[in-house]
Design an enzyme around this catalytic site. Structure first.
Site, PDB file in Angstrom:
ATOM      1  N   ASP A  19      42.358  51.352  19.270  1.00 28.02           N
ATOM      2  CA  ASP A  19      42.276  51.662  20.706  1.00 28.02           C
ATOM      3  C   ASP A  19      42.478  50.391  21.525  1.00 28.02           C
ATOM      4  O   ASP A  19      43.238  49.515  21.103  1.00 28.02           O
ATOM      5  CB  ASP A  19      40.904  52.323  20.987  1.00 28.02           C
ATOM      6  CG  ASP A  19      40.959  53.307  22.137  1.00 28.02           C
ATOM      7  OD1 ASP A  19      41.271  52.879  23.249  1.00 28.02           O
ATOM      8  OD2 ASP A  19      40.690  54.493  21.933  1.00 28.02           O
ATOM      9  N   HIS A  44      38.611  52.133  27.720  1.00 30.18           N
ATOM     10  CA  HIS A  44      38.882  53.305  26.888  1.00 30.18           C
ATOM     11  C   HIS A  44      38.372  53.125  25.452  1.00 30.18           C
ATOM     12  O   HIS A  44      37.733  54.017  24.889  1.00 30.18           O
ATOM     13  CB  HIS A  44      40.393  53.541  26.908  1.00 30.18           C
ATOM     14  CG  HIS A  44      40.875  54.802  26.278  1.00 30.18           C
ATOM     15  ND1 HIS A  44      41.092  54.922  24.927  1.00 30.18           N
ATOM     16  CD2 HIS A  44      41.228  55.999  26.823  1.00 30.18           C
ATOM     17  CE1 HIS A  44      41.554  56.139  24.667  1.00 30.18           C
ATOM     18  NE2 HIS A  44      41.644  56.818  25.803  1.00 30.18           N
ATOM     19  N   SER A  98      41.357  62.112  24.354  1.00 25.94           N
ATOM     20  CA  SER A  98      40.848  60.829  23.839  1.00 25.94           C
ATOM     21  C   SER A  98      39.349  60.877  23.623  1.00 25.94           C
ATOM     22  O   SER A  98      38.817  60.193  22.739  1.00 25.94           O
ATOM     23  CB  SER A  98      41.117  59.705  24.851  1.00 25.94           C
ATOM     24  OG  SER A  98      42.415  59.202  24.730  1.00 25.94           O
TER      25      SER A  98
END
Lengths: 94, 663
Positions: free
Chosen positions: B34, B107, B441
């Site tokens: 990620d 994220h 996600s």
């Protein structure tokens, strides 16, 4: 000379590694440089690290990633031991 | 995350509690590919954690912005892969992003903590969603591999991370990233995931956020677990009130001074454009399109699309407006995502948006207010399949149903970077320890963490067995007892949106039967795709020649069923296909399962045998399922689909699979 250069992922057939190379890495580099030399009469490649092999893969995939033109990728596919060479995509976060 | 563990039943204290049996995943290592991690967050503390598994070969790269000493018994790996990115775009600009595993985006910190964050009490985003935050496998070890940068995530870097993660010894890989669907032999995510699967690593990937249109699902290789997103029974309502008394339910994470009790002038942004700016650009509240003289002191209604939802708020605020109503367009449907706007703002669905616009057009002095109602629990119905979640059919192999499974992915609270505001906007200077965001996600790491728990509780299970257990134990009804709904339409959803259904971790631990798959099965599948030998060897260099008689891709021993019939409008003969499946008994030795089939109208589905009698643990038994469907002729370019379910039950376990018939 950088026009049309992209990152390609190149798959190598480990069983075809010539005995003269004592590591996958040296075989990959030799293959990479051979293609680059075919395209350039003078050795203008490897000006910096990112003009050479970017990544070497050995666990889930056998091969390497490098910056190539489409013609170089085509030449790469014809080299002994090269199974495939395909351009990378750019992904986005979901 | 807060609340999703409870919503998923992971806090129950029954004797077979998954978390207890799995020791909260302590022996399992999750690799998260990620944007990196913010290691100082409490979610990554290692108190009361035992020594790192001796088999771990990974570590943490020591960089100026990420000292290796930040790693601990929780965060056991942190590496970054930027060479593909730098080769394409130039050197990493270290004034903008960290050239290390440190997460400047947020994220990666969010996904990592969702999968395996430690318990953190009193977690919230500016007071919203307050509670004890924890990941699904709260004691699993985390190894982060940063592959995503300012301009995206480059295949060569992603493949390098797969390579390294598997060599390091991860058990689960979580990847919330995607792009276009290409044949598997041209897709480094599929290739990397295959290599990982071959070494026993479970790989889960996000399905994508391109819904609700069909054929939008990504990361569709059958050795990947593809995760769709749904809501939970928690929301953040913010209601729009108009001067006539009409109210429209919206959602918002705005936290700050509200708009008071009085109504405020309301304007549609299309009527507030600057001189020389076209009305369409203004309707979207694009940067520099609004005339401050027209919006000052008003609430502005902006249409969704083009620029980020939170960026519209910033544009409206900069122009001097009081607040914002963000309206979905018909293409967006009724799906709402809550955002931590920089001014009082709420998002409303397309129907409400249209009504508010009608009100503005038909009223001389339109006025409105927005009432922010904080965090609300017990929402019904829930779960609902999110509008944005990408849908099947599988564009690459329609014979394999994708997505596989659904998990919470809407308004999920988890840890956040210290380097970016919750909106991610440059002009937003707020810093938060936790943020609430939405996407597949967010659903993907829920499944990664649950897979880690299953791996911890059932260390002998293959990745395919774990996936099967998760899929066949999933549920397809919401908390009102109705079939899972689709947020985009409000109607009943289908397996194209939710796959096998919504994950039920406790039931996944005791699935009764599983559909196992070995490397040889996947090779047969690849042969059935009519890929060349050279193409198959890109995925698996060890493969020999394909058999002379190759079957159908639908013969893969998959925990769901999908078939594709030609549209033979001129023939009246029934169309037929037969699936063959093998189930492995992972329940009690002596177990008798009977079959129950629910098929669509006019489609005949027969299963043989209809009873499976097991006498041993791990015994394998076969069955076939014959589907007979009428011929259908549809307009060119149209796919027709019908859905059913097959379930095996021994009175305790229900082993359910969706059936999809495509014409």
């Amino acid at each position: 000379s950088d026009l049309g250069v992209r990152t390609y992922i190149v798959q190598m057939a480990q069983t075809q590694q010539p005995v003269v190379f004592n590591s996958h890495q040296s075989w990959y580099e030799s293959t990479f440089h051979a293609v680059k030399q075919m395209r350039h009469t003078q050795s203008v490649f490897a000006v910096n690290e990112l003009d050479g092999i970017l990544h070497t893969y050995s666990t889930v995939f056998q091969g390497f990633a490098a910056r190539l033109t489409e013609a170089e990728a085509e030449a790469m596919r014809l080299r002994p031991g090269v199974m495939a060479a395909y351009p990378e995509q750019v992904r986005q976060l979901h | 995350t807060t609340h999703t563990p409870e919503f998923l039943g992971l806090n129950s204290s029954v004797a077979t509690d998954l978390t207890e049996e799995a020791k909260y995943g302590e022996d399992v290592i999750i690799g998260v590919l990620d944007t990196g991690v913010w290691p100082e967050r409490a979610s990554f503390l290692d108190h009361k954690m035992g020594p790192i598994p001796a088999r771990w070969l990974g570590g943490c790269a020591d960089e100026e912005s990420f000292s290796a000493s930040l790693c601990n018994r929780k965060l056991i790996g942190a590496k970054y892969f930027a060479k593909g990115y730098e080769a394409a775009t130039g050197p990493v600009n270290t004034t903008v992003e960290f050239k290390s595993a440190r997460d400047g985006e947020g994220h990666g910190t969010h996904t990592a903590s969702t999968a395996a964050g430690r318990m953190v009490s009193k977690a919230s985003l500016l007071g919203f969603a307050e509670g004890v935050a924890r990941g699904m496998a709260s004691k699993a070890r985390l190894a982060v591999y940063k592959v995503c940068w300012e301009s995206g995530c480059y295949d060569s870097d992603i493949l390098a991370a797969f390579d390294e993660a598997v060599a390091d010894g991860v058990d689960v890989i979580s990847l919330s990233v995607g792009g276009g669907v290409v044949p598997y032999y041209l897709d480094p995510i599929a290739i990397g995931a295959y290599g990982a699967m071959k070494k026993g690593v479970f790989v889960s990937c996000s399905a994508g956020n391109s819904g609700p249109g069909s054929l939008t699902v990504t990361n569709v290789a059958p050795w990947i677990t593809t995760v769709a997103a749904s809501t939970i029974d928690r929301s953040f309502p913010a209601t729009v009130t108009l001067s006539g008394g009409d109210e429209f339910q919206g959602t918002s994470l705005y936290s700050g001074p509200d708009l008071g009790d009085s109504l405020h002038p309301l304007i549609y942004a299309v009527n507030a454009s600057k001189a020389g700016v076209n009305a369409y650009s203004a309707s979207l509240c694009l940067d520099g399109t609004l005339d401050p003289a027209k919006v000052k002191g008003r609430i502005v209604l902006c249409d969704r699309g083009s620029n980020a939802r939170v960026a519209k708020g910033q544009v409206v605020k900069a122009a001097g407006a009081l607040g914002m109503i963000l309206a979905n367009l018909p293409v967006d449907g009724e799906g709402l995502v809550a955002d931590s706007h920089v001014l009082p703002a709420t998002a409303v669905g397309a129907k409400a948006g249209a009504k508010i616009k009608d009100y503005i057009l038909s009223t001389k002095s339109p006025k409105a207010n927005i009432l922010f109602r904080g965090t609300v629990y017990g929402v019904q119905p829930a779960p609902v399949i999110s509008s944005f979640s990408s849908r099947g059919p599988n564009p690459e192999t329609p014979e394999v149903l994708k997505p596989d499974i659904t998990a919470p992915g809407v308004n999920i609270l988890a840890a956040w970077t210290g380097a970016a505001a919750p909106t991610g906007l440059e002009g937003d200077n707020r810093t938060v320890e936790f943020n609430i965001i939405s996407g597949t996600s967010m659903s993907c790491p829920h499944i990664s963490g649950i897979a880690a728990l299953l791996k911890g509780a059932r260390p002998g299970w293959s990745p395919a067995m774990i996936k099967s257990a998760i899929m066949t134990s999933a549920y397809v009804v919401d908390n009102t007892g109705a079939p899972l709904a689709d947020e985009a339409t409000g109607n009943v959803s289908t397996p194209f949106a939710y796959g096998a259904g919504h994950v039920d971790p406790q039931r996944a631990m005791n699935p009764g039967l599983v559909y196992d798959l070995e490397v040889a099965d996947y090779i047969k599948f690849l042969c059935a795709l009519n890929y060349s030998q050279a193409a198959i060897r890109v995925i698996d260099p060890d493969v020999g020649a394909c058999p002379t008689k190759i079957g159908s891709p639908s013969e893969l021993n998959y925990p769901s069923f999908s078939t594709l019939f030609d549209q033979t409008g001129s023939s009246s003969a029934m169309l037929e296909t037969t699936f063959s499946r093998t189930v492995t008994n992972v329940g009690p030795a002596n177990s008798t399962y009977t079959v129950d089939v629910v098929g669509p109208k006019n489609v005949k589905i027969t299963v043989s045998p209809s009873i499976l009698e097991f006498t041993e643990e791990n015994q394998k038994l076969h069955y076939t399922m014959k589907v007979s469907a009428p011929p259908v002729k549809l307009p060119p370019g149209t796919i027709g689909s019908a859905f059913g379910f097959v379930a095996w039950t021994d009175g305790i376990h229900v082993v359910q699979s969706p059936i999809v018939i495509n014409w």
